[in-house]
Design an enzyme around this catalytic site. Structure first.
Site, PDB file in Angstrom:
ATOM      1  N   CYS A 169      -6.833 -17.539  16.952  1.00 48.98           N
ATOM      2  CA  CYS A 169      -7.551 -17.228  18.191  1.00 48.98           C
ATOM      3  C   CYS A 169      -8.964 -17.793  18.162  1.00 48.98           C
ATOM      4  CB  CYS A 169      -7.643 -15.718  18.379  1.00 48.98           C
ATOM      5  SG  CYS A 169      -6.108 -14.850  18.057  1.00 48.98           S
TER       6      CYS A 169
ATOM      7  N   ARG B 238       0.825  -1.199   0.000  1.00 48.93           N
ATOM      8  CA  ARG B 238       0.000   0.000   0.000  1.00 48.93           C
ATOM      9  C   ARG B 238       0.860   1.250   0.000  1.00 48.93           C
ATOM     10  NH1 ARG B 238      -4.520  -0.478   4.257  1.00 48.93           N
ATOM     11  NH2 ARG B 238      -4.662  -2.446   3.168  1.00 48.93           N
TER      12      ARG B 238
HETATM   13  P1  FAD Z   1       1.706 -17.315  13.383  1.00 49.93           P
HETATM   14  O1  FAD Z   1       0.253 -17.032  13.404  1.00 49.93           O
HETATM   15  O2  FAD Z   1       2.223 -18.451  14.193  1.00 49.93           O
HETATM   16  O3  FAD Z   1       2.175 -17.486  11.883  1.00 49.93           O
HETATM   17  C1  FAD Z   1       3.470 -17.852  11.541  1.00 49.93           C
HETATM   18  C2  FAD Z   1       3.432 -18.622  10.246  1.00 49.93           C
HETATM   19  O4  FAD Z   1       4.753 -18.825   9.800  1.00 49.93           O
HETATM   20  C3  FAD Z   1       2.818 -20.016  10.376  1.00 49.93           C
HETATM   21  O5  FAD Z   1       1.704 -20.127   9.522  1.00 49.93           O
HETATM   22  C4  FAD Z   1       3.948 -20.951   9.969  1.00 49.93           C
HETATM   23  O6  FAD Z   1       3.486 -22.044   9.207  1.00 49.93           O
HETATM   24  C5  FAD Z   1       4.818 -20.052   9.125  1.00 49.93           C
HETATM   25  N1  FAD Z   1       6.209 -20.491   9.106  1.00 49.93           N
HETATM   26  C6  FAD Z   1       7.023 -20.761  10.160  1.00 49.93           C
HETATM   27  N2  FAD Z   1       8.254 -21.106   9.741  1.00 49.93           N
HETATM   28  C7  FAD Z   1       8.230 -21.063   8.382  1.00 49.93           C
HETATM   29  C8  FAD Z   1       9.208 -21.301   7.379  1.00 49.93           C
HETATM   30  N3  FAD Z   1      10.449 -21.656   7.686  1.00 49.93           N
HETATM   31  N4  FAD Z   1       8.852 -21.162   6.079  1.00 49.93           N
HETATM   32  C9  FAD Z   1       7.584 -20.778   5.758  1.00 49.93           C
HETATM   33  N5  FAD Z   1       6.622 -20.528   6.676  1.00 49.93           N
HETATM   34  C10 FAD Z   1       6.943 -20.665   7.967  1.00 49.93           C
HETATM   35  N6  FAD Z   1      -3.915 -13.841  20.647  1.00 49.93           N
HETATM   36  C11 FAD Z   1      -4.642 -12.847  21.183  1.00 49.93           C
HETATM   37  O7  FAD Z   1      -4.190 -11.703  21.184  1.00 49.93           O
HETATM   38  N7  FAD Z   1      -5.882 -13.083  21.713  1.00 49.93           N
HETATM   39  C12 FAD Z   1      -6.429 -14.321  21.732  1.00 49.93           C
HETATM   40  O8  FAD Z   1      -7.572 -14.508  22.192  1.00 49.93           O
HETATM   41  C13 FAD Z   1      -5.668 -15.396  21.195  1.00 49.93           C
HETATM   42  N8  FAD Z   1      -6.165 -16.653  21.199  1.00 49.93           N
HETATM   43  C14 FAD Z   1      -5.417 -17.662  20.656  1.00 49.93           C
HETATM   44  C15 FAD Z   1      -5.954 -18.952  20.674  1.00 49.93           C
HETATM   45  C16 FAD Z   1      -5.245 -19.999  20.138  1.00 49.93           C
HETATM   46  C17 FAD Z   1      -5.810 -21.373  20.189  1.00 49.93           C
HETATM   47  C18 FAD Z   1      -3.960 -19.755  19.541  1.00 49.93           C
HETATM   48  C19 FAD Z   1      -3.174 -20.880  18.955  1.00 49.93           C
HETATM   49  C20 FAD Z   1      -3.436 -18.477  19.522  1.00 49.93           C
HETATM   50  C21 FAD Z   1      -4.153 -17.421  20.081  1.00 49.93           C
HETATM   51  N9  FAD Z   1      -3.645 -16.117  20.088  1.00 49.93           N
HETATM   52  C22 FAD Z   1      -4.390 -15.106  20.648  1.00 49.93           C
HETATM   53  C23 FAD Z   1      -2.308 -15.795  19.551  1.00 49.93           C
HETATM   54  C24 FAD Z   1      -2.353 -15.304  18.108  1.00 49.93           C
HETATM   55  O9  FAD Z   1      -2.974 -16.263  17.320  1.00 49.93           O
HETATM   56  C25 FAD Z   1      -0.927 -15.046  17.649  1.00 49.93           C
HETATM   57  O10 FAD Z   1      -0.393 -13.988  18.417  1.00 49.93           O
HETATM   58  C26 FAD Z   1      -0.790 -14.697  16.169  1.00 49.93           C
HETATM   59  O11 FAD Z   1      -1.294 -15.705  15.358  1.00 49.93           O
HETATM   60  C27 FAD Z   1       0.683 -14.485  15.835  1.00 49.93           C
HETATM   61  O12 FAD Z   1       0.853 -14.240  14.490  1.00 49.93           O
HETATM   62  P2  FAD Z   1       2.259 -14.461  13.762  1.00 49.93           P
HETATM   63  O13 FAD Z   1       2.052 -14.029  12.367  1.00 49.93           O
HETATM   64  O14 FAD Z   1       3.337 -13.843  14.556  1.00 49.93           O
HETATM   65  O15 FAD Z   1       2.554 -16.021  13.883  1.00 49.93           O
END
Ligand code: FAD
Length: 445
Positions: free
Chosen positions: A44, A23
């Site tokens: 989540c 963007r």
């Molecule tokens: P992720 O969502 O973990 O995404 C990282 C991605 O990177 C994954 O898809 C993985 O496959 C990919 N990846 C990793 N290594 C590689 C590689 N080498 N090559 C290619 N791809 C790769 N947060 C809240 O604030 N409130 C809530 O109520 C809440 N509830 C939750 C409930 C559950 C059951 C869970 C599991 C999480 C919850 N969370 C909550 C946390 C929230 O989901 C995370 O903070 C958020 O998803 C983080 O995003 P991210 O992009 O950092 O990581």
């Protein structure tokens, strides 16, 4: 200025960064590699699909690769980044379907790889019915395991364990929750608040066993049959392992990027690591706590999105800063909501802060208006200066969202007096004239 941006990880942090970068600067080329089969899903929401509040897993998917491509973002699913050469500015990518690897050049690299659920040695992978809760396939696998299941055992009393306890109870299972520590919600609330959460679980028929250590899982014919603990065997058809997460830092380490004391990736306010051209954002990255000044690793959704957004702007040539966090969190257990921000009294004590707290028990809106429910607030401040340090709330789920008022003041280094002087919204269906937060500030002031 033409620039190639490569993003590893296509969920909250990765996709926020991708959208923002495109963007801001339509001249950048953005490629996202995601090793899984989905992008941009709301992890989540998993407990709420399993519990039946949300009709399908598909509803959790916020953005599709097709829509991303329309925005000029090249999303490659089932592509895992396996190596980084920071000197040559290239990544090695494995196409999991084609079974081949290739090299991709970048000018700016974002590591947004998230966390993995901790899976201790006893959490055997060879038994069906044993699950962690992290991504969509985990959710779908749990759903499949529930067919014909009668008894569930949840290991871990953090917020994910608590949400899963409610979800599986809603599905009619007998649920036992095992926690190694002395209480549930251990890292989030002071002890007496934790006890209120446990009481709510028990009121809804969840058997809670704290101070219990898991030793092994038992199985028969390839399926889990129970959890062996230091306090006996808990029979179970489904076992949910929710004992914590660890940041995915292998790629960062391969790139020569330093980790912080928390074990997550260290970055500056612009989400830059200490390796030129390499950024990090999301659950795998640490941040600064504005109340304590310390580095913390609190992996949450808004933090991940915000870090991604900041990284996206900076990678595309702009200038944005991540402001830090104040430790805000909220969760629901059956009819009870619990929220916190800043530090708890126990955390303040642990950090050697001169903290004082006040407790207020009241109702969440005017007592004469229907359905007024109890709300319990603990407000914590620095002795002498009156600087706000934190708040904890327990009450009906909607009512504890008022924690945000305190979070906003913590961001501005506000005092108890600042809170007391704040013009909060009042009408009988929503609050008392003197909202419970104002009463707490008055008493603490
Ligand atoms: P992720 O969502 O973990 O995404 C990282 C991605 O990177 C994954 O898809 C993985 O496959 C990919 N990846 C990793 N290594 C590689 C590689 N080498 N090559 C290619 N791809 C790769 N947060 C809240 O604030 N409130 C809530 O109520 C809440 N509830 C939750 C409930 C559950 C059951 C869970 C599991 C999480 C919850 N969370 C909550 C946390 C929230 O989901 C995370 O903070 C958020 O998803 C983080 O995003 P991210 O992009 O950092 O990581």
């Amino acid at each position: 200025l033409f620039m190639r941006i490569v993003i590893v990880g296509g969920v909250a942090a990765g996709m926020s960064a991708a959208s923002r970068a495109r963007r801001l600067n339509p001249d950048v080329q953005v490629t996202v590699f995601e090793r899984g089969a989905d992008i941009s899903y709301g992890a989540c929401g998993l407990p709420y699909v399993i519990g039946g509040d949300v009709p399908s897993f598909e509803r959790l998917i916020a953005r599709t690769p097709g829509r991303m491509r329309e925005q000029g973002i090249d999303v490659r699913l089932r592509h895992e980044v396996t190596g980084v050469d920071a000197a040559a500015r290239t990544v090695t990518v494995r196409d999991r379907d084609a079974g081949r690897s290739f090299t991709e050049p970048y000018d700016r690299l974002l590591i947004a790889t998230g966390v993995s659920a901790v899976r201790p040695d006893w959490a055997r992978r060879d038994l069906q019915g044993v699950h962690v809760v992290r991504d969509l396939p985990d959710g779908q696998a749990i759903e499949a395991s529930l067919q014909g299941a009668r008894r569930a055992c949840i290991i871990g009393g953090g917020y994910i364990g608590l949400e899963m306890a409610e979800a599986l109870r809603s599905r009619g299972l007998e649920v036992t929750l095992l926690e190694k520590g002395p209480e549930v919600a251990g890292r989030m609330l002071d002890r007496d608040f934790q006890q209120r959460v446990r009481a709510e679980l028990e009121r809804h028929g969840v058997e809670v066993r704290c101070g219990t250590t898991v030793e092994a899982l038992t199985g028969k014919d390839g399926r889990v049959t129970g959890v062996q603990t230091d306090g006996g065997l808990v029979p179970a058809d489904v076992v949910i392992v929710a004992v914590g997460v660890k940041p995915n830092t292998a790629l960062a380490r391969a790139a020569g990027v330093s980790l912080g004391k928390t074990g997550a990736i260290a970055v500056n306010e612009r989400q830059e690591t200490d390796v030129a051209g390499v950024y990090a954002a999301g659950d795998n990255t640490e941040s600064t706590h504005r109340v304590t000044g310390q580095k913390v690793h609190i992996p949450l959704g808004l933090t991940a999105n915000r870090m991604g957004r900041v990284a996206g702007v900076n990678m595309a040539g702009g200038d944005a800063r991540f402001p830090g966090v104040v430790g805000t969190g909220i969760f629901k257990t059956f009819d009870l909501g619990a929220a916190r921000t800043g530090v708890t009294q126990a955390e303040a004590d642990g950090l050697g802060l001169e903290a004082v707290s006040v407790d207020v028990d009241s109702t969440d809106h005017a007592g004469y208006y229907p359905d007024a429910a109890p709300i319990h607030v603990r407000l914590t401040a620095e002795r002498g200066s009156g600087r706000l340090l934190g708040a904890q709330l327990i009450g009906q789920p909607d009512s504890v969202k008022r924690v945000d008022v305190v979070a906003a003041l913590l961001h501005k280094c506000g005092s108890v007096q600042d809170l007391f002087e704040t013009d909060l919204a009042y009408a009988p269906p929503f609050s008392s004239v003197w909202d419970v937060l104002l009463v707490a500030a008055d008493r603490l002031g």
